[in-house]
Design an enzyme around this catalytic site. Structure first.
Site: not given
Ligand code: AMP
Length: 220
Positions: A13, A88, A127, A160, A171
């Site tokens: 994404k 989400r 990554r 990360r 996740r």
């Molecule tokens: P990402 O970089 O999108 O994989 O997000 C990393 C982490 O941020 C996720 O595992 C969640 O803990 C938090 N996070 C990001 N976007 C959301 C969202 N829309 N709702 C809830 N938690 C989020």
């Protein structure tokens, strides 16, 4: 163009959102990036989100909804955008529907990237990303020109904290339990477009443009 990208963690994404934003001139809104930056700066929202992020769980809906609503209520609210990692959950989708209605913004499409679990784990554990510009690399499939250094700004790359295999499995579980409920939500609105998220970055990008019926433009 106003897009939402949905897909499991590691489905590409972020990479596709970056390309869409460079080539179609969209604003990239990644709640993960916003929350990581907030945690790094130690803001109240960041401190509240950090334990969830570290354990691969979703941050509370009210917190994330507020962060996004704030971004869209500002004077410089984006008019053309790609959402990466938001919404989400069904509650987030309902909140975002309301924000968009208030701002008189219609979505163009919701793109669902489909990738199987084995490919995701392989992608995530290799990554690396730039802490300065957030550009992502894959040490096998999309390495930087100089190992460990961002091509764009020369910053040392980092992995990360939540890209460990155990956290990735958590996740993926969260994705199946929460985010997949968005599929019927946007299907009902006639916005859902499915795209195979496997293969090289450019092929996936072309498939996205194909389902959106846009021509691939030159890099801007
Ligand atoms: P990402 O970089 O999108 O994989 O997000 C990393 C982490 O941020 C996720 O595992 C969640 O803990 C938090 N996070 C990001 N976007 C959301 C969202 N829309 N709702 C809830 N938690 C989020």
């Amino acid at each position: 163009m106003r897009l939402i990208l949905i897909g499991p963690p590691g489905s590409g994404k972020g990479t596709q959102a970056q390309l869409l934003c460079q080539r179609q001139n969209l604003v990239h809104i990644s709640t993960g990036d916003i929350l990581r930056e907030a945690a790094r700066l130690g803001t109240p929202a960041g401190l509240r989100a950090k334990p969830y992020m570290d354990s691969g769980k979703l941050a509370p809906d009210d917190l994330v909804n507020e962060v996004v609503a704030d971004r869209f209520r500002r004077e410089d609210r984006p008019d053309r955008f790609v959402m990466d990692g938001y919404p989400r959950t069904e509650a987030q989708a309902a909140s975002f529907d309301q924000v968009l209605r208030q701002q008189f913004l219609d979505l163009t499409a919701v793109v669902l990237l489909i990738v199987d679990d084995a490919a995701i784990i392989r992608r995530i554990i290799h990554r690396w990303s730039c802490p300065k510009c957030n550009r992502t690399y894959h040490s096998l499939d999309n390495p930087p020109k100089v190992s460990g250094i961002c091509d764009q700004d020369g910053t040392p790359l980092m992995q990360r904290a939540d890209d460990k295999e155990a956290t990735v499995l958590q996740r993926l579980k969260v994705y199946r339990e929460n985010t997949l409920e968005l599929v019927p939500h946007y299907h009902r609105q006639g916005l859902l477009r499915e795209v195979l998220g496997e293969g090289d970055i450019e092929s996936i990008y072309s498939r996205i443009l194909q389902v959106l019926s846009y021509q691939a433009g030159p890099r801007c």
